[in-house]
Structures are given as structure tokens and as C-alpha cells.
Write an enzyme that holds these catalytic residues in place. Structure first.
Site, PDB file in Angstrom:
ATOM      1  N   SER A 137      12.748 -44.305 -13.153  1.00 52.67           N
ATOM      2  CA  SER A 137      12.321 -43.655 -14.629  1.00 52.67           C
ATOM      3  C   SER A 137      11.248 -43.010 -15.038  1.00 52.67           C
ATOM      4  O   SER A 137      10.003 -44.327 -14.437  1.00 52.67           O
ATOM      5  CB  SER A 137      12.528 -43.951 -16.175  1.00 52.67           C
ATOM      6  OG  SER A 137      12.591 -43.542 -16.797  1.00 52.67           O
TER       7      SER A 137
ATOM      8  N   LYS B  94      23.803 -41.414 -22.990  1.00 50.67           N
ATOM      9  CA  LYS B  94      23.437 -40.589 -24.515  1.00 50.67           C
ATOM     10  C   LYS B  94      24.377 -41.005 -25.161  1.00 50.67           C
ATOM     11  O   LYS B  94      24.327 -40.594 -26.918  1.00 50.67           O
ATOM     12  CB  LYS B  94      23.067 -39.029 -24.256  1.00 50.67           C
ATOM     13  CG  LYS B  94      21.670 -39.130 -23.484  1.00 50.67           C
ATOM     14  CD  LYS B  94      21.020 -37.954 -22.104  1.00 50.67           C
ATOM     15  CE  LYS B  94      19.804 -37.922 -21.558  1.00 50.67           C
ATOM     16  NZ  LYS B  94      19.522 -36.554 -21.336  1.00 50.67           N
TER      17      LYS B  94
ATOM     18  N   ASN C  91      18.865 -38.703 -27.256  1.00 51.65           N
ATOM     19  CA  ASN C  91      18.105 -39.542 -26.055  1.00 51.65           C
ATOM     20  C   ASN C  91      16.982 -40.015 -27.145  1.00 51.65           C
ATOM     21  O   ASN C  91      16.393 -40.415 -25.833  1.00 51.65           O
ATOM     22  CB  ASN C  91      17.285 -37.873 -24.938  1.00 51.65           C
ATOM     23  CG  ASN C  91      17.057 -37.203 -25.888  1.00 51.65           C
ATOM     24  OD1 ASN C  91      16.524 -37.596 -27.324  1.00 51.65           O
ATOM     25  ND2 ASN C  91      15.771 -36.383 -25.279  1.00 51.65           N
TER      26      ASN C  91
ATOM     27  N   ASP D 212      15.989 -33.425 -25.814  1.00 53.69           N
ATOM     28  CA  ASP D 212      16.189 -32.755 -24.029  1.00 53.69           C
ATOM     29  C   ASP D 212      16.786 -31.238 -24.408  1.00 53.69           C
ATOM     30  O   ASP D 212      15.186 -30.049 -24.078  1.00 53.69           O
ATOM     31  CB  ASP D 212      17.707 -33.098 -23.720  1.00 53.69           C
ATOM     32  CG  ASP D 212      17.556 -34.223 -22.976  1.00 53.69           C
ATOM     33  OD1 ASP D 212      17.093 -34.931 -23.155  1.00 53.69           O
ATOM     34  OD2 ASP D 212      18.729 -34.815 -23.558  1.00 53.69           O
TER      35      ASP D 212
ATOM     36  N   GLY E  33      27.106 -25.799 -15.068  1.00 48.82           N
ATOM     37  CA  GLY E  33      27.682 -27.088 -15.481  1.00 48.82           C
ATOM     38  C   GLY E  33      28.360 -26.856 -16.627  1.00 48.82           C
ATOM     39  O   GLY E  33      27.898 -26.119 -17.478  1.00 48.82           O
ATOM     40  N   ALA E  34      28.622 -27.743 -17.027  1.00 44.49           N
ATOM     41  CA  ALA E  34      29.632 -28.226 -18.146  1.00 44.49           C
ATOM     42  C   ALA E  34      29.721 -30.147 -19.029  1.00 44.49           C
ATOM     43  O   ALA E  34      30.779 -30.080 -19.965  1.00 44.49           O
ATOM     44  CB  ALA E  34      31.057 -27.739 -18.781  1.00 44.49           C
TER      45      ALA E  34
ATOM     46  N   GLY F 107      27.678 -33.302 -19.752  1.00 49.54           N
ATOM     47  CA  GLY F 107      26.869 -33.859 -21.081  1.00 49.54           C
ATOM     48  C   GLY F 107      25.571 -33.031 -21.045  1.00 49.54           C
ATOM     49  O   GLY F 107      24.673 -32.756 -22.189  1.00 49.54           O
ATOM     50  N   ALA F 108      24.831 -32.675 -19.342  1.00 43.32           N
ATOM     51  CA  ALA F 108      23.440 -32.345 -19.417  1.00 43.32           C
ATOM     52  C   ALA F 108      23.239 -30.861 -20.315  1.00 43.32           C
ATOM     53  O   ALA F 108      22.788 -30.215 -21.024  1.00 43.32           O
ATOM     54  CB  ALA F 108      22.985 -31.998 -17.985  1.00 43.32           C
TER      55      ALA F 108
ATOM     56  N   GLY G  94      12.752 -29.144 -13.328  1.00 42.21           N
ATOM     57  CA  GLY G  94      12.825 -30.184 -14.652  1.00 42.21           C
ATOM     58  C   GLY G  94      11.938 -31.018 -15.248  1.00 42.21           C
ATOM     59  O   GLY G  94      11.664 -31.830 -15.951  1.00 42.21           O
TER      60      GLY G  94
END
Ligand code: ATR
Length: 279
Positions: free
Chosen positions: A17, A68, A89, A105, A130-131, A133-134, A242
Site C-alpha cells: 500500500s 470494504k 474505505n 473513493d 466492471g460491475a 465493488g470498485a 488511478g
């Protein structure tokens, strides 16, 4: 002497991280005395690790993959945006005791697009890959920027349809599978799949972009992500990862915890230099 206030990011894995790097710089820049570390906790140990951290006087946590949704269940109160995202988050201690769960986020993405990249979403046709969590975490803020169209494409089409049901009250939203992607190129394509993390790419038809499209990958890496590479290979001039969102969501968390908004541009430059080496 009193100890500095303690903060941490909790995830699994979490050793890579960049949040400690970012928050240490925010703290130095704003003169806020705090420490920020990492906590590695497997899903079964998550609740206990969070309880222990706060019982020992910790002031706030960032939550990352894969916790999350669990953090949203554990918080005593959710901000409206965390409630919408179904994911948290950022955890903070409330004045009255108990934990407040927030999700920074989406705001981080919106700030990165607007302030760092000067990308306007209003009136643009947006494709969201995409579908999971993000994707869920950024949908409401994205729709709040009022694109003319927001199309979700997902390998498992059913999941994309579920998101449409859940968020359709906020704006123009549709769902398709990758083999149904046709028509003219999109103005903005955002990759919120976990594919980049595995060094993979969704099955993207070349026609979804042209040289004027903007491509944005929520993921980041030392080198260009597969999605950013894919975009460049198709002549897209503006393809970004990102990293900026990472710094911006961190700044939103810092603001929630400390009531001070740090300068993000200098920290983003330092992070890029740290990750990729100075030019
Ligand atoms: P996250 O919280 O990171 O979004 P997730 O909830 O597991 O993780 O969702 C991962 C997303 O990446 C999903 O949209 C997934 O598609 P499916 O719903 O069809 O599984 C997508 N994804 C992961 N790997 C992919 C790949 N190689 N190609 C296309 N989509 C991929």
C-alpha cells in the site's frame, strides 16, 4: 510527551500500500502530528483487528481490498455516500463514540478527473468496465457529474443489470455484455474491473475508442497497466491510471479525520517519482 494520533490502512495483502507514504506527506505538509501504518488482516480476523485498533486509542482507518463491504457492516453510522456504495474505505471515531463509515473513493475519482486531468464528464458518453465493488463505489459520484450516457459493461451481465436497478434513480444508466458493445466510440472509458490487477484485459472491441477518447484505469502499477497499454496501442492520446485517485481519496479521508485539506498535487508528484523514478 503525548503520542501522535494513530491511523492505519487495513487490508489483505497490504504491504504494498502507498497510503503510509501519502499520509506521512500530508501530515508533514499540514503540520499534523500523526502516525500511519499498515495492518494486515485476513477476512476472518478483520472485525477483531478493527476493534483492537480503536480500543487501543486508534483514531481512524482506511479500509482496502477485500474488507470494504465488511467495514460497511461494522460501522455504527454510514455517510450517505458510503450507504449508496455499500462499501466503506474510511472509518473515523465519532464524537459521541462508535464508528463512522465513509467512502471517499468516488469523490477521489471525481477530483482526479476534474482537477488533475481537467476531464469534464458532463454531457459525455461514458463506458464503465466492471460491475464489482470498485464500480459500485464510483457509480453515484459519476452519475452526479451528469454524463449524457453511462453504460456498464460486465463479463457477468447479470451483475451489471443489478447495478442499473440499484442506481437508475440517479441518471441515465444501461448495462450490456462485452459482445454487445457497438456503435460509436465513447468519450470516456473507465476500467473498474479487477483484470488489471491480474495483468489481464477484458475482451474489449477496438471500436469503443478513437484518438479523442479518454481512458482511465482505477488500477495503477509501476509500469503502464494492460488497459492503459491497450488504449495507447489504439491511438488514444489520453490514457491514465488511478494514482491520482489514490492520492485524492486519501486527501478526502485526511480531511474527514483532521479537518484540514492537504495539497494533493505535490504529493502526487512525489508518489509518481517514488514509484517510477524521476524523469
Ligand atoms: P472489485 O471490488 O475489485 O471490483 P469484485 O467485486 O470481485 O472486485 O469485481 C471484479 C470485477 O472485475 C467484476 O466486474 C469482474 O467481472 P465479473 O463480474 O464478470 O466476474 C471483473 N473482472 C475481473 N477479471 C476480469 C477479466 N479478466 N475480464 C473481464 N472482467 C474481469
Amino acid at each position: 510527551m503525548s503520542q501522535p494520533d494513530r491511523y492505519a490502512v487495513i487490508g489483505h495483502p497490504v504491504s504494498h500500500s502507498r497510503s503510509p507514504f501519502i499520509h506521512a506527506r500530508f501530515a508533514a505538509q499540514t503540520g499534523q502530528p500523526l502516525s500511519y501504518t499498515t495492518i494486515d488482516a485476513k477476512p476472518a480476523a478483520f472485525d477483531h483487528a478493527v476493534a483492537e485498533f480503536f480500543a487501543q486509542g486508534g483514531k481512524g482507518l482506511n479500509i482496502t481490498v477485500p474488507h470494504k463491504e465488511a467495514a460497511a457492516r461494522l460501522a455504527d453510522e454510514l455517510t450517505p455516500r458510503a450507504q449508496r456504495a455499500g462499501a466503506v474505505n474510511t472509518l473515523a471515531v465519532r464524537k459521541s463514540g462508535g464508528l463512522l463509515g465513509d467512502n471517499t473513493d468516488g469523490a477521489g475519482l471525481a477530483r482526479d478527473l476534474a482537477n488533475n486531468h481537467r476531464v469534464s464528464v458532463a454531457g459525455r458518453r461514458v463506458l464503465l468496465l466492471g460491475a464489482g465493488g470498485a464500480a459500485r463505489g464510483i457509480l453515484a459520484p459519476l452519475l452526479g457529474l451528469q454524463p449524457s450516457q453511462l453504460l456498464i459493461v460486465n463479463r457477468t451481465v447479470q451483475r451489471a443489470h443489478e447495478l442499473v436497478q440499484e442506481f437508475r434513480d440517479l441518471g441515465q444508466l444501461q448495462a450490456v455484455g462485452y459482445d454487445q458493445l457497438n456503435g460509436s466510440p465513447f468519450d470516456l472509458v473507465i476500467n473498474a474491473t479487477a483484470a488489471s490487477l491480474a495483468g489481464e484485459l477484458p475482451a474489449l472491441p477496438a471500436r469503443i475508442v478513437n484518438k479523442d477518447s479518454i481512458c482511465y484505469d482505477l488500477a495503477y502499477a509501476r509500469e503502464d497497466t494492460p488497459f492503459v497499454q491497450w488504449a495507447h496501442q489504439r491511438g488514444v492520446a489520453r490514457a491514465m491510471d488511478g494514482l491520482g485517485m489514490l492520492v485524492e481519496q486519501a486527501a478526502e479521508s485526511f480531511h474527514l479525520w483532521r479537518g484540514v485539506r492537504p495539497d494533493t498535487a505535490s504529493v502526487l508528484s512525489a508518489l509518481v517519482a517514488e514509484l517510477r523514478g524521476s524523469p
